[in-house]
Design a protein around this motif. Structure first.
Motif, PDB file in Angstrom:
ATOM      1  N   GLY A 274       1.013  -1.392   0.112  1.00 31.44           N
ATOM      2  CA  GLY A 274      -0.013   0.117  -0.044  1.00 31.44           C
ATOM      3  C   GLY A 274       0.792   1.322  -0.043  1.00 31.44           C
ATOM      4  N   ALA A 275       1.917   1.237   0.675  1.00 29.84           N
ATOM      5  CA  ALA A 275       3.005   2.306   0.705  1.00 29.84           C
ATOM      6  C   ALA A 275       3.458   2.618  -0.714  1.00 29.84           C
ATOM      7  N   LEU A 276       3.871   1.437  -1.351  1.00 35.27           N
ATOM      8  CA  LEU A 276       4.426   1.561  -2.714  1.00 35.27           C
ATOM      9  C   LEU A 276       3.538   2.291  -3.584  1.00 35.27           C
ATOM     10  N   VAL A 277       2.353   2.090  -3.805  1.00 40.02           N
ATOM     11  CA  VAL A 277       1.156   2.471  -4.337  1.00 40.02           C
ATOM     12  C   VAL A 277       1.035   3.903  -4.055  1.00 40.02           C
ATOM     13  N   THR A 278       1.145   4.355  -2.730  1.00 36.83           N
ATOM     14  CA  THR A 278       0.850   5.580  -2.324  1.00 36.83           C
ATOM     15  C   THR A 278       1.819   6.399  -2.888  1.00 36.83           C
ATOM     16  N   GLY A 279       3.092   6.124  -2.809  1.00 35.12           N
ATOM     17  CA  GLY A 279       4.528   6.833  -3.461  1.00 35.12           C
ATOM     18  C   GLY A 279       4.248   6.775  -4.668  1.00 35.12           C
ATOM     19  N   VAL A 280       3.944   5.799  -5.631  1.00 29.74           N
ATOM     20  CA  VAL A 280       3.630   5.992  -7.138  1.00 29.74           C
ATOM     21  C   VAL A 280       2.762   7.011  -7.428  1.00 29.74           C
ATOM     22  N   VAL A 281       1.470   7.004  -6.717  1.00 30.53           N
ATOM     23  CA  VAL A 281       0.479   7.885  -7.180  1.00 30.53           C
ATOM     24  C   VAL A 281       0.922   9.504  -6.879  1.00 30.53           C
ATOM     25  N   ALA A 282       1.911   9.580  -5.631  1.00 28.31           N
ATOM     26  CA  ALA A 282       2.237  10.719  -5.213  1.00 28.31           C
ATOM     27  C   ALA A 282       3.357  11.329  -6.346  1.00 28.31           C
ATOM     28  N   GLY A 283       4.182  10.428  -6.686  1.00 33.76           N
ATOM     29  CA  GLY A 283       5.321  10.911  -7.780  1.00 33.76           C
ATOM     30  C   GLY A 283       4.513  11.373  -9.067  1.00 33.76           C
ATOM     31  N   GLY A 284       3.590  10.619  -9.507  1.00 38.08           N
ATOM     32  CA  GLY A 284       3.127  10.900 -10.767  1.00 38.08           C
ATOM     33  C   GLY A 284       1.985  12.151 -10.709  1.00 38.08           C
ATOM     34  N   LEU A 285       1.443  12.575  -9.196  1.00 36.65           N
ATOM     35  CA  LEU A 285       0.500  13.524  -9.106  1.00 36.65           C
ATOM     36  C   LEU A 285       1.445  14.731  -9.107  1.00 36.65           C
ATOM     37  N   PHE A 286       2.512  14.719  -8.430  1.00 34.03           N
ATOM     38  CA  PHE A 286       3.707  15.992  -8.471  1.00 34.03           C
ATOM     39  C   PHE A 286       4.223  16.096  -9.876  1.00 34.03           C
ATOM     40  N   VAL A 287       4.407  15.466 -10.747  1.00 34.88           N
ATOM     41  CA  VAL A 287       4.814  15.693 -12.143  1.00 34.88           C
ATOM     42  C   VAL A 287       3.717  16.388 -12.752  1.00 34.88           C
ATOM     43  N   TRP A 288       2.579  15.602 -12.867  1.00 37.82           N
ATOM     44  CA  TRP A 288       1.426  16.322 -13.335  1.00 37.82           C
ATOM     45  C   TRP A 288       0.849  17.553 -13.203  1.00 37.82           C
ATOM     46  N   MET A 289       0.952  17.620 -11.639  1.00 40.59           N
ATOM     47  CA  MET A 289       0.200  19.272 -11.179  1.00 40.59           C
ATOM     48  C   MET A 289       1.191  20.120 -11.337  1.00 40.59           C
ATOM     49  N   PHE A 290       2.660  20.028 -11.292  1.00 44.79           N
ATOM     50  CA  PHE A 290       3.527  20.967 -11.244  1.00 44.79           C
ATOM     51  C   PHE A 290       3.586  21.314 -12.506  1.00 44.79           C
ATOM     52  N   THR A 291       3.494  20.552 -13.566  1.00 48.47           N
ATOM     53  CA  THR A 291       3.472  21.009 -15.168  1.00 48.47           C
ATOM     54  C   THR A 291       2.361  21.828 -15.278  1.00 48.47           C
ATOM     55  N   ILE A 292       1.047  21.580 -14.674  1.00 48.22           N
ATOM     56  CA  ILE A 292      -0.226  22.284 -15.106  1.00 48.22           C
ATOM     57  C   ILE A 292      -0.226  23.568 -14.324  1.00 48.22           C
ATOM     58  N   THR A 293       0.312  23.501 -13.127  1.00 52.29           N
ATOM     59  CA  THR A 293       0.325  24.971 -12.483  1.00 52.29           C
ATOM     60  C   THR A 293       1.345  25.822 -13.108  1.00 52.29           C
ATOM     61  N   GLN A 294       2.344  25.503 -13.516  1.00 56.09           N
ATOM     62  CA  GLN A 294       3.670  26.475 -14.180  1.00 56.09           C
ATOM     63  C   GLN A 294       3.053  26.636 -15.378  1.00 56.09           C
ATOM     64  N   ASN A 295       2.437  25.695 -16.374  1.00 55.17           N
ATOM     65  CA  ASN A 295       2.515  26.130 -17.641  1.00 55.17           C
ATOM     66  C   ASN A 295       1.043  26.445 -18.048  1.00 55.17           C
ATOM     67  N   LYS A 296      -0.072  26.000 -17.575  1.00 51.12           N
ATOM     68  CA  LYS A 296      -1.301  26.075 -17.856  1.00 51.12           C
ATOM     69  C   LYS A 296      -1.844  27.086 -16.992  1.00 51.12           C
ATOM     70  N   TRP A 297      -1.849  27.161 -15.641  1.00 53.97           N
ATOM     71  CA  TRP A 297      -2.457  28.013 -14.807  1.00 53.97           C
ATOM     72  C   TRP A 297      -1.549  29.412 -14.471  1.00 53.97           C
ATOM     73  N   LYS A 298      -0.279  28.962 -14.969  1.00 58.41           N
ATOM     74  CA  LYS A 298       0.509  30.127 -14.760  1.00 58.41           C
ATOM     75  C   LYS A 298       0.625  30.761 -13.264  1.00 58.41           C
ATOM     76  N   ILE A 299       0.879  29.665 -12.467  1.00 56.16           N
ATOM     77  CA  ILE A 299       0.979  29.997 -10.824  1.00 56.16           C
ATOM     78  C   ILE A 299       2.662  29.679 -10.697  1.00 56.16           C
ATOM     79  N   ASP A 300       3.270  30.804 -10.453  1.00 57.05           N
ATOM     80  CA  ASP A 300       4.877  30.761 -10.376  1.00 57.05           C
ATOM     81  C   ASP A 300       5.456  30.122  -9.139  1.00 57.05           C
ATOM     82  N   ASP A 301       5.053  29.149  -8.844  1.00 54.80           N
ATOM     83  CA  ASP A 301       5.544  28.310  -7.523  1.00 54.80           C
ATOM     84  C   ASP A 301       6.859  27.701  -7.850  1.00 54.80           C
TER      85      ASP A 301
END
Length: 400
Positions: A279-306
């Protein structure tokens, strides 16, 4: 035997405090490696001074709000039980000080220095301990209500929500109030890339954080009789899952790869003591994918300069960790049980609400009365020269 037990507990939690203190070096080098060269000194100075301001705020105000403990007693009283209560404060302080360290990465390269120290004092003195007391010290009857309504308390063993989600959502408020760096998003829709100044320093910061995180999670047991290897292995599996997911979804990008383990570790904090390693492995996999996906969206699509992506990394992965504890902590999915998804959902939402309200109030008031952003000229010259009057590397070698 009681003295031996007290001394062992003191050593145990002291080692945890030292490991989490070392993580602040990780925060510093992760930020140093990510920002441009003209802001490297500022990254180092911010993390150290924020930690010291956090200590003052937490010692005199925050710890008392969260746990009702005051240090205005004689040393003889404070040294009882081998000084366990003092090192417990030290340990929990290192968690509290992570809040401004997280925020620092989001507001990098354009935030004023002194107002940020004032924000650190307010956040660590008042905002963070308010929710910490609710989640970890049963304040205001919220946990009792969850237990009565859903059969379990809100469970956050090592702070996916209490520390990381709260820090990440406060950072989002600060980033939105600050606005993007000048030139980052152009009027014609183009996005100016600001690549990391030093991948080796970024990687060093990530490694320091990864190693220290095992103190962050395992020592959250707080006494040696409650230690469990399950927490250590779950942390390991989540770290591995986050790294490999970031490797795949981030297409070999070293910035993503070195933030991947951090995403997994953020997410596993809450349920590391109740999940099965799978369960911890799955939790980590989802988190890693979530970070890449949402970092790209916030920076490039929503233009939030975090700048460091602290809202996706800590805010969203911490939120996912709070929910994941209610999913993979259940006996039906191999966990130890004692968790309820609705309790996790409501506890996580409360943490987000406290963080957003606290973040907008603190940074909104500072913006209104003193300003929180460097002038355009100072931002162009860089925070190193504008604030600290020195750059990370000499422009030229002196001949004497």
């Amino acid at each position: 035997m009681e003295n031996l037990k007290n001394s062992s507990d003191v050593l145990f939690i002291l080692l945890g405090a030292i490991m989490v203190l070392a993580m602040h070096a990780g925060f510093a080098f992760l930020e140093l490696g990510t920002v441009r060269k003209k802001n490297q000194v500022n990254a180092l100075v911010k993390i150290l001074t924020d930690f010291c301001v956090s200590t003052i705020a937490y010692f005199f105000i925050g710890y008392s709000i969260a746990y009702g403990v005051s240090f205005f007693s004689g040393a003889e009283v404070l040294a009882a039980k081998s000084g366990y209560e003092l090192v417990k404060f030290f340990f929990l302080l290192t968690f509290a000080a992570a809040i401004p360290a997280i925020v620092s990465g989001g507001i990098a390269e354009r935030a004023k220095f002194t107002p940020q120290l004032a924000a650190t004092f307010a956040l660590v003195g008042f905002v963070y301990p308010f929710f910490e007391g609710i989640a970890w010290n049963n304040h205001y009857g919220f946990q009792d209500w969850l237990k009565t309504s859903f059969g379990a308390n809100f469970h956050d063993f090592a702070g996916s929500v209490v520390v990381h989600a709260v820090g990440g959502w406060i950072a989002l408020a600060a980033v939105l109030l600050l606005g993007a760096r000048h030139g980052r998003y152009r009027k014609n829709g183009e996005i100016a890339a600001h690549p990391p100044s030093s991948i080796p320093f970024l990687a060093l910061g990530a490694w320091i954080l990864v190693v220290g995180w095992f103190g962050f999670n395992v020592m959250s047991a707080q006494t040696i009789d409650k230690i469990t290897g399950l927490v250590a292995v779950n942390s390991l599996m989540a770290m591995v899952g986050g790294t490999l997911a970031a490797l795949v979804f981030g297409r070999n990008d070293p910035g993503f790869i070195h933030n991947g383990p951090l995403a997994g570790l953020v997410a596993i904090c809450a349920g590391s003591d109740v999940m099965h390693p799978l369960g911890a492995l799955v939790t980590g996999v989802v988190a890693g994918g979530l970070f890449v996906w949402m970092f790209t969206i916030t920076q490039n699509k929503w233009k939030i300069d975090d700048v460091l992506g602290v809202w996706p990394l800590h805010g969203l992965c911490g939120t996912w960790g709070g929910l994941a504890a209610g999913i993979f902590g259940a006996k039906a999915l191999g966990g130890l049980g004692g968790v309820a998804f609705m309790s996790q959902l409501l506890g996580t939402l409360l943490g987000i609400a406290v963080a957003l309200i606290g973040g907008f109030v603190v940074y909104g008031l500072l913006k209104m009365f003193v300003g929180i952003r460097l002038s355009q000229e100072d931002e162009f010259n860089g925070a190193d020269l504008a604030i600290h009057k020195i750059s990370a590397t000499a422009e030229r070698e002196t001949s004497w």
